[in-house]
Design a protein around this motif. Sequence first.
Motif, PDB file in Angstrom:
ATOM      1  N   HIS A   1       0.852  -1.182   0.000  1.00  0.00           N
ATOM      2  CA  HIS A   1       0.000   0.000   0.000  1.00  0.00           C
ATOM      3  C   HIS A   1       0.889   1.233   0.000  1.00  0.00           C
ATOM      4  O   HIS A   1       1.944   1.234   0.653  1.00  0.00           O
ATOM      5  CB  HIS A   1      -0.903   0.024   1.245  1.00  0.00           C
ATOM      6  N   LEU A   2       0.442   2.249  -0.729  1.00  0.00           N
ATOM      7  CA  LEU A   2       1.230   3.467  -0.840  1.00  0.00           C
ATOM      8  C   LEU A   2       0.274   4.643  -0.974  1.00  0.00           C
ATOM      9  O   LEU A   2      -0.638   4.610  -1.791  1.00  0.00           O
ATOM     10  CB  LEU A   2       2.148   3.376  -2.062  1.00  0.00           C
ATOM     11  N   ILE A   3       0.509   5.645  -0.159  1.00  0.00           N
ATOM     12  CA  ILE A   3      -0.305   6.860  -0.227  1.00  0.00           C
ATOM     13  C   ILE A   3       0.617   8.013  -0.563  1.00  0.00           C
ATOM     14  O   ILE A   3       1.633   8.224   0.115  1.00  0.00           O
ATOM     15  CB  ILE A   3      -1.040   7.115   1.103  1.00  0.00           C
ATOM     16  N   LYS A   4       0.280   8.739  -1.604  1.00  0.00           N
ATOM     17  CA  LYS A   4       1.076   9.871  -2.047  1.00  0.00           C
ATOM     18  C   LYS A   4       0.163  11.067  -2.314  1.00  0.00           C
ATOM     19  O   LYS A   4      -1.051  10.906  -2.471  1.00  0.00           O
ATOM     20  CB  LYS A   4       1.823   9.509  -3.352  1.00  0.00           C
TER      21      LYS A   4
ATOM     22  N   THR B   1       2.789 -17.905 -19.947  1.00  0.00           N
ATOM     23  CA  THR B   1       1.745 -17.894 -18.930  1.00  0.00           C
ATOM     24  C   THR B   1       2.212 -16.942 -17.847  1.00  0.00           C
ATOM     25  O   THR B   1       3.331 -17.057 -17.359  1.00  0.00           O
ATOM     26  CB  THR B   1       1.501 -19.293 -18.332  1.00  0.00           C
ATOM     27  N   GLN B   2       1.365 -16.034 -17.510  1.00  0.00           N
ATOM     28  CA  GLN B   2       1.755 -14.973 -16.589  1.00  0.00           C
ATOM     29  C   GLN B   2       1.164 -15.212 -15.207  1.00  0.00           C
ATOM     30  O   GLN B   2      -0.025 -15.491 -15.073  1.00  0.00           O
ATOM     31  CB  GLN B   2       1.301 -13.617 -17.145  1.00  0.00           C
ATOM     32  N   TYR B   3       2.005 -15.068 -14.214  1.00  0.00           N
ATOM     33  CA  TYR B   3       1.615 -15.249 -12.829  1.00  0.00           C
ATOM     34  C   TYR B   3       1.690 -13.889 -12.134  1.00  0.00           C
ATOM     35  O   TYR B   3       2.731 -13.231 -12.171  1.00  0.00           O
ATOM     36  CB  TYR B   3       2.531 -16.269 -12.148  1.00  0.00           C
ATOM     37  N   PHE B   4       0.595 -13.533 -11.497  1.00  0.00           N
ATOM     38  CA  PHE B   4       0.464 -12.196 -10.947  1.00  0.00           C
ATOM     39  C   PHE B   4       0.855 -12.132  -9.479  1.00  0.00           C
ATOM     40  O   PHE B   4       0.641 -13.078  -8.713  1.00  0.00           O
ATOM     41  CB  PHE B   4      -0.975 -11.699 -11.099  1.00  0.00           C
ATOM     42  N   GLY B   5       1.394 -10.986  -9.112  1.00  0.00           N
ATOM     43  CA  GLY B   5       1.653 -10.703  -7.712  1.00  0.00           C
ATOM     44  C   GLY B   5       0.404 -10.172  -7.035  1.00  0.00           C
ATOM     45  O   GLY B   5      -0.634 -10.009  -7.668  1.00  0.00           O
ATOM     46  N   PRO B   6       0.501  -9.871  -5.735  1.00  0.00           N
ATOM     47  CA  PRO B   6      -0.659  -9.415  -4.976  1.00  0.00           C
ATOM     48  C   PRO B   6      -1.039  -7.970  -5.253  1.00  0.00           C
ATOM     49  O   PRO B   6      -2.123  -7.538  -4.865  1.00  0.00           O
ATOM     50  CB  PRO B   6      -0.210  -9.586  -3.519  1.00  0.00           C
ATOM     51  N   GLY B   7      -0.151  -7.230  -5.899  1.00  0.00           N
ATOM     52  CA  GLY B   7      -0.480  -5.861  -6.265  1.00  0.00           C
ATOM     53  C   GLY B   7      -0.013  -4.826  -5.247  1.00  0.00           C
ATOM     54  O   GLY B   7       0.201  -5.134  -4.067  1.00  0.00           O
ATOM     55  N   THR B   8       0.169  -3.626  -5.727  1.00  0.00           N
ATOM     56  CA  THR B   8       0.412  -2.458  -4.871  1.00  0.00           C
ATOM     57  C   THR B   8      -0.770  -1.517  -5.047  1.00  0.00           C
ATOM     58  O   THR B   8      -1.089  -1.125  -6.177  1.00  0.00           O
ATOM     59  CB  THR B   8       1.701  -1.720  -5.260  1.00  0.00           C
ATOM     60  N   ARG B   9      -1.405  -1.190  -3.941  1.00  0.00           N
ATOM     61  CA  ARG B   9      -2.523  -0.247  -4.010  1.00  0.00           C
ATOM     62  C   ARG B   9      -1.985   1.151  -3.814  1.00  0.00           C
ATOM     63  O   ARG B   9      -1.486   1.477  -2.728  1.00  0.00           O
ATOM     64  CB  ARG B   9      -3.575  -0.563  -2.966  1.00  0.00           C
ATOM     65  N   LEU B  10      -2.044   1.957  -4.853  1.00  0.00           N
ATOM     66  CA  LEU B  10      -1.573   3.341  -4.805  1.00  0.00           C
ATOM     67  C   LEU B  10      -2.765   4.272  -4.675  1.00  0.00           C
ATOM     68  O   LEU B  10      -3.704   4.195  -5.458  1.00  0.00           O
ATOM     69  CB  LEU B  10      -0.789   3.688  -6.073  1.00  0.00           C
ATOM     70  N   THR B  11      -2.713   5.111  -3.668  1.00  0.00           N
ATOM     71  CA  THR B  11      -3.734   6.133  -3.474  1.00  0.00           C
ATOM     72  C   THR B  11      -3.064   7.492  -3.583  1.00  0.00           C
ATOM     73  O   THR B  11      -2.091   7.766  -2.866  1.00  0.00           O
ATOM     74  CB  THR B  11      -4.409   5.994  -2.102  1.00  0.00           C
ATOM     75  N   VAL B  12      -3.564   8.321  -4.482  1.00  0.00           N
ATOM     76  CA  VAL B  12      -3.047   9.668  -4.657  1.00  0.00           C
ATOM     77  C   VAL B  12      -4.075  10.655  -4.116  1.00  0.00           C
ATOM     78  O   VAL B  12      -5.235  10.645  -4.540  1.00  0.00           O
ATOM     79  CB  VAL B  12      -2.744   9.961  -6.137  1.00  0.00           C
ATOM     80  N   LEU B  13      -3.631  11.459  -3.157  1.00  0.00           N
ATOM     81  CA  LEU B  13      -4.556  12.396  -2.509  1.00  0.00           C
ATOM     82  C   LEU B  13      -4.392  13.813  -3.051  1.00  0.00           C
ATOM     83  O   LEU B  13      -3.300  14.178  -3.511  1.00  0.00           O
ATOM     84  CB  LEU B  13      -4.322  12.396  -0.998  1.00  0.00           C
TER      85      LEU B  13
END
Lengths: 114, 115
Positions: free
Chosen positions: B10-13, B103-115
């Motif tokens: 998670h990332l908040i910018k 075949t592509q294997y996905f990661g869990p993702g990064t949730r980016l929130t821009v305020l």
Amino acid sequence: QKEVEQDPGPLSVPEGAIVSLNCTYSNSAFQYFMWYRQYSRKGPELLMYTYSSGNKEDGRFTAQVDKSSKYISLFIRDSQPSDSATYLCAMSGWIKAAGNKLTFGGGTRVLVKP
Amino acid sequence: AAGVIQSPRHLIKEKRETATLKCYPIPRHDTVYWYQQGPGQDPQFLISFYEKMQSDKGSIPDRFSAQQFSDYHSELNMSSLELGDSALYFCASSPSGGGNTDTQYFGPGTRLTVL
């Protein structure tokens, strides 16, 4: 118009029923077809990978590809509440030797009720 | 089995700031892909790398850049962040040079929130 079309649902079925999902596509260059399952706020999880037209079975999952109709399907037998998720179809074409991008359908939300 | 690792989760910018997302592919995977998934949308391809070279490019804004390093991990750099950049960013890896066995294997993702 999107290259890959998928009914967004939601699709609600009782536990034990067969879930039927499908996608249509317009780009004849697509040669490889995948189904991913995505739980909320998680990464897509690869379920099935197919290349040729016909059926492919893996446990409770069956994938069908009809290249002449540009139509693919995924069937889930004996559905369980844990199958409740969004199912994404994805496709790629043999355009280059490496790094083929996936083009996704919009995803179908499935809810299996106990 | 080892999976794709992404950091941070998670990332908040704030607007106009920069962000760096990291991806560590599955061991022995040499191809890395980046996707952006907006709320209620399907993943959209941004860019891919094979053997540290860019192999394909999608709808990636000029404000974004990415690279793959000698250990095959990849970083997505995002500058001059905009509110519309708020999304889930997925990294995927594949076990070969792609092509017809991709075949592509996905990661869990990064949730980016821009305020």
